[in-house]
Enzyme design. Structure first.
Site, PDB file in Angstrom:
ATOM      1  N   LYS A 131       2.996  -9.361 -22.949  1.00  0.00           N
ATOM      2  CA  LYS A 131       3.891  -8.809 -23.973  1.00  0.00           C
ATOM      3  C   LYS A 131       3.155  -7.440 -24.687  1.00  0.00           C
ATOM      4  CE  LYS A 131       7.983 -10.942 -23.858  1.00  0.00           C
ATOM      5  NZ  LYS A 131       9.311 -10.212 -23.774  1.00  0.00           N
ATOM      6  N   ASP A 156      10.012 -15.857 -28.927  1.00  0.00           N
ATOM      7  CA  ASP A 156       9.480 -17.173 -28.515  1.00  0.00           C
ATOM      8  C   ASP A 156       8.258 -17.549 -28.818  1.00  0.00           C
ATOM      9  OD1 ASP A 156       8.953 -15.489 -26.076  1.00  0.00           O
ATOM     10  OD2 ASP A 156       7.995 -17.546 -25.531  1.00  0.00           O
TER      11      ASP A 156
END
Length: 401
Positions: A80, A127
């Site tokens: 990410k 998350d």
């Protein structure tokens, strides 16, 4: 859905060029090379390994199987950071009225640059992996981050974000509502949202994030070409909101056109918004609702990113929804390799592609799918393990349970 089963939609229009509406220029080779050049300037940058698991490929009856292992990415155990750092870099370059070509991550850390920029707070919902990436980039640049996590998020992932010095908390909201909370508070407090999904009036930053993810595709192509291989025949991509999958799909479609690899999209059954959108087949993105409960926390998203969805709608060949045990199987396969293959530590969201191809190749019920998707003994399949054991307790439970 019974344990170990999948549901699917085959996209028979994917190879019909006249049916496409979406443009891919923002994911062209030139644009992705620009993102990769930005990442190359990071201290400690190295392409993550693209591991050939030859014994597993032979066991599954295919020619080649590669696992791109993103657990090595900048010591953050997930991919990410590529999207978050590039989007923040582009945001700051715009604020400085400077082209991203002229900047490096290191130059953005300088005291002079920070004085020009002033104090900035970035916010996001996550998350875990994306939030940690935003928080890490903010800390590196001397800025602040506020991170909201959906209910059910793991304490270990929260602790990893807090360790960067960011303000972070687990809310009582699902992922999509946590995104809305971040956007509302950004408006209220003058913060800036760094989110990998888009909505009306918020599309530029999600597109930058997708360009950042494209570094993975550029690395894979360089790694395969060094082996004398032009491209995979198939790519399996996991989808949450569809930004990562859309980025890699778009890059390959722009690079190879009608000769691009066949692409399979996979999601958890409780959060399969891309699968649902493909199933309804009216061309529009459709949400799934509820708690979105799945061990694949990074894919527990109910509303598609419209930018990513349009790419996946027009170019992907199939969409799969699968039960959690498919991801668990993938984790165990990679953690317990056949003799001669390298061990890969892959998390729940990272291993689902391996679980899926193993299921399809080893269960006779899916022979018709293999034929439809041209997965033959000559198949050369790329799977991207997007994370390592970012939730160590869950990873251990899956291996030992």
């Amino acid at each position: 859905m019974r344990t170990g089963e999948v549901q699917w939609v085959i996209n028979h229009q994917a190879r019909h060029a006249g049916d496409r509406k979406v443009k891919l220029t923002f994911l062209s080779k030139d644009e992705i090379d620009q993102a990769r050049n930005f990442h190359r300037k990071f201290e400690g940058y190295q392409p993550t390994p693209c591991i050939s698991v030859d014994q597993l490929a032979a066991h599954l009856g295919i020619d080649k199987l590669w696992v791109k292992d993103e657990s090595y990415r900048f010591g953050l155990n997930a991919f990410k950071v590529l999207g978050a750092s590039y989007a923040i870099g582009k945001f700051l370059a715009k604020k400085l009225s400077t082209d991203i070509h002229a900047l490096s991550f290191e130059s953005l850390k300088s005291q002079e640059t920070r004085r020009k920029l002033g104090e900035i707070t970035f916010t996001t919902a996550t998350d875990g992996n994306h939030g940690r990436a935003v928080a890490w980039a903010a800390k590196e640049l001397g800025q602040k981050a506020v991170v909201y996590m959906p209910k059910g998020s793991s304490q270990e992932r929260l602790d990893a974000i807090l360790a960067t010095g960011a303000e972070a908390s687990i809310t009582d909201l699902n992922y999509d509502d946590a995104v809305r909370l971040a956007a509302e508070n950004a408006k209220k407090f003058g913060w800036h949202v760094i989110q990998d999904t888009a909505w009306e009036g918020y599309k530029e930053i999600p597109a930058w994030i997708m360009q950042g993810y494209g570094t993975i595709g550029a690395e894979v192509q360089e790694q395969l070409q060094k082996l004398g291989i032009e491209k995979p025949t198939h790519i399996i991509l996991q989808a949450g909101v569809g930004s990562f999958a859309g980025a890699i799909q778009g890059y390959y479609a722009e690079l190879f056109g009608e000769e691009r690899p066949m692409t399979i999209i996979v999601e958890p059954q409780e959060a399969a918004c891309i699968y649902k959108s493909a199933q309804i087949s009216d061309g529009k993105p459709h949400a799934v609702t509820g708690d979105l409960r799945t061990i694949m926390a990074g894919l527990a998203c109910g509303e598609p990113n419209p930018i990513g969805w349009e790419i996946l709608r027009d170019y992907s060949d199939a969409y799969f929804s699968c039960s959690d045990d498919v991801a668990e199987k993938g984790i165990r396969i990679l953690a317990n390799p056949l003799s001669g293959d390298m061990k890969v530590i892959s998390g729940e969201s990272g291993a689902v592609g391996i679980g899926l191809i193993s299921l399809l190749r080893q269960d006779q019920r899916y022979e018709h799918l293999l034929k439809a998707l041209k997965i033959t003994k000559n198949a050369r399949i790329l799977v991207i393990s997007t994370e390592g054991d970012t939730d160590p307790k869950s990873y251990r439970r899956i291996l030992w349970g």
